[in-house]
Design an enzyme around this catalytic site. Sequence first.
Site, mmCIF file in Angstrom:
data_model
loop_
_atom_site.group_PDB
_atom_site.id
_atom_site.type_symbol
_atom_site.label_atom_id
_atom_site.label_comp_id
_atom_site.label_asym_id
_atom_site.label_seq_id
_atom_site.Cartn_x
_atom_site.Cartn_y
_atom_site.Cartn_z
ATOM 1 N N GLU A 97 0.859 -1.074 0.002
ATOM 2 C CA GLU A 97 0.020 -0.034 0.079
ATOM 3 C C GLU A 97 0.857 1.266 -0.027
ATOM 4 O O GLU A 97 2.014 1.254 0.420
ATOM 5 C CB GLU A 97 -0.814 0.079 1.498
ATOM 6 N N ASP A 98 0.413 2.258 -0.315
ATOM 7 C CA ASP A 98 1.071 3.567 -0.519
ATOM 8 C C ASP A 98 0.978 4.356 0.837
ATOM 9 O O ASP A 98 1.572 4.688 1.629
ATOM 10 C CB ASP A 98 0.525 4.669 -1.673
ATOM 11 N N ASP A 101 -4.801 5.261 5.949
ATOM 12 C CA ASP A 101 -5.203 6.586 6.495
ATOM 13 C C ASP A 101 -6.344 6.132 7.380
ATOM 14 O O ASP A 101 -6.209 5.934 8.499
ATOM 15 C CB ASP A 101 -5.723 7.387 5.367
ATOM 16 N N PHE A 150 -2.698 16.231 3.933
ATOM 17 C CA PHE A 150 -2.943 15.663 2.571
ATOM 18 C C PHE A 150 -1.592 15.461 1.843
ATOM 19 O O PHE A 150 -0.820 16.576 1.653
ATOM 20 C CB PHE A 150 -3.826 16.050 1.717
ATOM 21 N N ARG A 163 0.938 12.527 -9.246
ATOM 22 C CA ARG A 163 1.782 11.156 -8.931
ATOM 23 C C ARG A 163 3.059 10.960 -9.086
ATOM 24 O O ARG A 163 4.067 10.282 -8.768
ATOM 25 C CB ARG A 163 1.179 10.004 -9.694
HETATM 26 P P1 XMP Z 1 -7.995 4.616 3.799
HETATM 27 O O1 XMP Z 1 -8.398 6.020 4.470
HETATM 28 O O2 XMP Z 1 -9.001 3.809 3.299
HETATM 29 O O3 XMP Z 1 -7.179 5.482 2.433
HETATM 30 O O4 XMP Z 1 -6.963 4.190 4.795
HETATM 31 C C1 XMP Z 1 -6.346 4.634 1.799
HETATM 32 C C2 XMP Z 1 -6.247 5.413 0.609
HETATM 33 O O5 XMP Z 1 -6.605 6.669 0.453
HETATM 34 C C3 XMP Z 1 -5.798 7.443 -0.419
HETATM 35 N N1 XMP Z 1 -5.241 8.411 0.718
HETATM 36 C C4 XMP Z 1 -4.302 9.439 0.283
HETATM 37 N N2 XMP Z 1 -3.989 9.809 -1.018
HETATM 38 N N3 XMP Z 1 -2.900 11.580 -0.173
HETATM 39 C C5 XMP Z 1 -3.294 10.871 -1.155
HETATM 40 O O6 XMP Z 1 -2.643 11.330 -2.028
HETATM 41 C C6 XMP Z 1 -3.066 11.554 1.405
HETATM 42 O O7 XMP Z 1 -2.700 12.201 2.045
HETATM 43 C C7 XMP Z 1 -4.149 10.305 1.336
HETATM 44 N N4 XMP Z 1 -4.725 9.661 2.438
HETATM 45 C C8 XMP Z 1 -5.100 8.536 2.076
HETATM 46 C C9 XMP Z 1 -4.570 6.377 -0.879
HETATM 47 O O8 XMP Z 1 -5.054 6.094 -2.295
HETATM 48 C C10 XMP Z 1 -4.923 5.427 -0.036
HETATM 49 O O9 XMP Z 1 -4.629 4.062 -0.781
HETATM 50 MG MG MG Z 2 -5.620 8.386 -4.411
#
Ligand code: XMP
Ligand code: MG
Length: 175
Positions: A97-98, A101, A150, A163
């Site tokens: 995962e990137d 959140d 963010f 990206r």
């Molecule tokens: P959740 O909230 O499900 O989110 O844990 C995971 C996905 O949400 C995106 N995400 C972000 N993308 N900057 C981004 O560009 C951020 O600060 C951010 N926070 C959440 C991301 O795609 C991740 O896989």
């Molecule tokens: Mg995204």
Amino acid sequence: MDNQNLKVLLPREDIAATVRKLAADITRDYHDKNPILIGILKGAFVFMADLVRCLNFPLELEFVRLASYSGTQSTGQLKMLQTLPCPVEGRHVLVIEDIIDTGLTTAFIMGYVKTKSPASLKLCALLDKPARRCAPVDIDYLGFTVPDRFVVGYGLDYDQKYRNLPDVCVLEAKP
Ligand code: XMP
Ligand code: MG
């Protein structure tokens, strides 16, 4: 977009050093397991590309695609846009995962892979943003913990932009 500034949070050199460290940990644990690494599109593509080039042992790559975000806010809706094309039953699976959140995306994907009966299932994330967590997630291999801002770059987007930035940056409103 014009009223936003980018500020480097994690410079590319720090990211590269951390990717090498994660790769060493993953090599120690998976070098003899022929694992399947599952990248979560689109955000994980840069991290995954750098990580796997530091892994010098047999492995396979797959990708799944989920959508949960629109702009900087979670829509709260998860959609599986591309499912797993290969069987993972009896295989050692590492999800890449990137950023974690709220944890909802990761909880969803880990639950999905678990139903496919892998031999083992672990999670590697470049970034952890724990401030807004609402679904509990165990991160087995973590790069950095980031503040509740963010972030974009190194695969992460704001409405599909940024990206391609080599550093992880914070997106800020211009004063
Ligand atoms: P959740 O909230 O499900 O989110 O844990 C995971 C996905 O949400 C995106 N995400 C972000 N993308 N900057 C981004 O560009 C951020 O600060 C951010 N926070 C959440 C991301 O795609 C991740 O896989
Ligand atoms: Mg995204």
